[in-house]
Design a protein around this motif. Sequence first.
Motif, PDB file in Angstrom:
ATOM      1  N   UNK A  75     -65.220  28.307  47.190  1.00 47.37           N
ATOM      2  CA  UNK A  75     -64.349  28.643  48.316  1.00 47.37           C
ATOM      3  C   UNK A  75     -64.538  27.656  49.470  1.00 47.37           C
ATOM      4  N   UNK A  76     -65.805  27.347  49.781  1.00 47.10           N
ATOM      5  CA  UNK A  76     -66.080  26.441  50.881  1.00 47.10           C
ATOM      6  C   UNK A  76     -65.535  25.040  50.628  1.00 47.10           C
ATOM      7  N   UNK A  77     -65.615  24.596  49.393  1.00 43.84           N
ATOM      8  CA  UNK A  77     -65.183  23.227  49.053  1.00 43.84           C
ATOM      9  C   UNK A  77     -63.766  23.167  48.493  1.00 43.84           C
ATOM     10  N   UNK A  78     -63.148  24.327  48.307  1.00 46.80           N
ATOM     11  CA  UNK A  78     -61.779  24.400  47.779  1.00 46.80           C
ATOM     12  C   UNK A  78     -61.673  23.753  46.397  1.00 46.80           C
ATOM     13  N   UNK A  79     -62.562  24.171  45.506  1.00 50.20           N
ATOM     14  CA  UNK A  79     -62.531  23.691  44.124  1.00 50.20           C
ATOM     15  C   UNK A  79     -62.657  24.884  43.193  1.00 50.20           C
ATOM     16  N   UNK A  80     -62.180  24.706  41.973  1.00 48.99           N
ATOM     17  CA  UNK A  80     -62.189  25.791  40.996  1.00 48.99           C
ATOM     18  C   UNK A  80     -63.570  25.971  40.374  1.00 48.99           C
ATOM     19  N   UNK A  81     -63.789  27.146  39.815  1.00 47.97           N
ATOM     20  CA  UNK A  81     -65.041  27.414  39.105  1.00 47.97           C
ATOM     21  C   UNK A  81     -65.172  26.478  37.906  1.00 47.97           C
ATOM     22  N   UNK A  82     -64.049  26.150  37.295  1.00 47.46           N
ATOM     23  CA  UNK A  82     -64.089  25.234  36.148  1.00 47.46           C
ATOM     24  C   UNK A  82     -64.609  23.863  36.574  1.00 47.46           C
ATOM     25  N   UNK A  83     -64.132  23.370  37.729  1.00 46.54           N
ATOM     26  CA  UNK A  83     -64.597  22.071  38.204  1.00 46.54           C
ATOM     27  C   UNK A  83     -66.080  22.111  38.554  1.00 46.54           C
ATOM     28  N   UNK A  84     -66.514  23.220  39.155  1.00 44.47           N
ATOM     29  CA  UNK A  84     -67.928  23.354  39.485  1.00 44.47           C
ATOM     30  C   UNK A  84     -68.759  23.396  38.205  1.00 44.47           C
ATOM     31  N   UNK A  85     -68.254  24.102  37.195  1.00 43.83           N
ATOM     32  CA  UNK A  85     -68.967  24.142  35.918  1.00 43.83           C
ATOM     33  C   UNK A  85     -69.115  22.766  35.311  1.00 43.83           C
ATOM     34  N   UNK A  86     -68.042  21.960  35.403  1.00 45.84           N
ATOM     35  CA  UNK A  86     -68.120  20.589  34.884  1.00 45.84           C
ATOM     36  C   UNK A  86     -69.127  19.769  35.682  1.00 45.84           C
ATOM     37  N   UNK A  87     -69.119  19.956  37.000  1.00 41.89           N
ATOM     38  CA  UNK A  87     -70.059  19.213  37.845  1.00 41.89           C
ATOM     39  C   UNK A  87     -71.509  19.597  37.537  1.00 41.89           C
ATOM     40  N   UNK A  88     -71.743  20.860  37.307  1.00 44.26           N
ATOM     41  CA  UNK A  88     -73.098  21.309  36.982  1.00 44.26           C
ATOM     42  C   UNK A  88     -73.546  20.725  35.638  1.00 44.26           C
ATOM     43  N   UNK A  89     -72.616  20.627  34.700  1.00 40.62           N
ATOM     44  CA  UNK A  89     -72.960  20.023  33.407  1.00 40.62           C
ATOM     45  C   UNK A  89     -73.314  18.550  33.578  1.00 40.62           C
ATOM     46  N   UNK A  90     -72.575  17.853  34.430  1.00 40.04           N
ATOM     47  CA  UNK A  90     -72.866  16.437  34.676  1.00 40.04           C
ATOM     48  C   UNK A  90     -74.250  16.285  35.306  1.00 40.04           C
ATOM     49  N   UNK A  91     -74.547  17.138  36.273  1.00 38.83           N
ATOM     50  CA  UNK A  91     -75.841  17.045  36.951  1.00 38.83           C
ATOM     51  C   UNK A  91     -76.991  17.430  36.020  1.00 38.83           C
ATOM     52  N   UNK A  92     -76.767  18.419  35.168  1.00 43.54           N
ATOM     53  CA  UNK A  92     -77.856  18.920  34.334  1.00 43.54           C
ATOM     54  C   UNK A  92     -78.081  18.076  33.080  1.00 43.54           C
TER      55      UNK A  92
END
Length: 341
Positions: A75-92
């Motif tokens: 909500x704060x960054x105005x991005x979807x949960x799917x995009x956050x999930x992809x970002x977490x996969x990239x980081x992890x």
Amino acid sequence: GSPIPHPQHLFDRFGLAMGTVDADPLAWVLSRNLHRRHLSESQRAMVAAKLATMTRGRPGENEQICRISSERAGELLNVSRRSIGAARAVRAEGVPELSAAVEAGDVSVSAAAALASLPLSEQAVIVARGKAEIIAAAKRYRDENTARKKALRAEKEARLGAKQRALPDRRYGVIYADPEWRFENWNNDTGNDRGPENHYPTSDLETICRRDVASIAADDSVLFLWVPMSMLPDGLTVMARWGFTYKTGWIWVKDKAGLGRWVRSLHEVLLLGTRGAPPCPAPGTQWQSVITAPLGRHSEKPENFHRLIEDYFPTLPKIELNARKARPGWDAWGFEAEGEG
């Protein structure tokens, strides 16, 4: 993520000024600073993923900083949960250089996530070759993954079809129905000559609902059900009474408009419902939801929809209810079907 004493480094990385504020520093900084940088959705997703994994950094404490959840970060960054999930996969799972490429805006987070599942050594080689190779490699990986999914789906559909054909009592994985809906004419003196009753017998809603379609449906099966727009609630009722759960549908756009009370109808709806767990189409093989085709005889449906069903389920046993004519590879039941069962 690893415990850190403060999120200052995050804002430094993305060029955001931390400032001084007595309230929640994350919400304040984001609201005051994000509009100053033209961050892409992928870059914002990386920020959100970091917010959702940061800890306060105090010994023995594993609480998320400012209690930021993935949902709140999105909500704060105005991005979807799917995009956050992809970002977490990239980081992890990705090499640090892959994360850096997304944060720099060189590649999308979805492309990076596609590569993050590869061995680290292979990722490092791809990233070292630069932006163009990252994008090309991500496309290759996606294409290969799509091909695998198509093959697995085709294999599952074939196994299910063989299983259903082997049943001692005939059960169908595909049921294609065009019920003999009874319309109410707003003027019986002028409407009957154009209504369905002038072309074939019709039935009321309860009669159609009582039809024992469930007894011929396989445990894992699909119902394709035609319904006029003016009777859409009745179509959903019939689908539920026959034991199927509504999923989606198609629109047939006709070349000539019909009659109607509120609008002149130019389209009809084919609903799709499922029972059990029939296989969905593989990604990239789905038909578009709007199909344009000319009108045929009264109530006759375009052959395009037979082809659609055969494309989706080439091996499942099929039956058409209220069929106009027999079709190779299908069983048929209906007022006009030749050789009906």
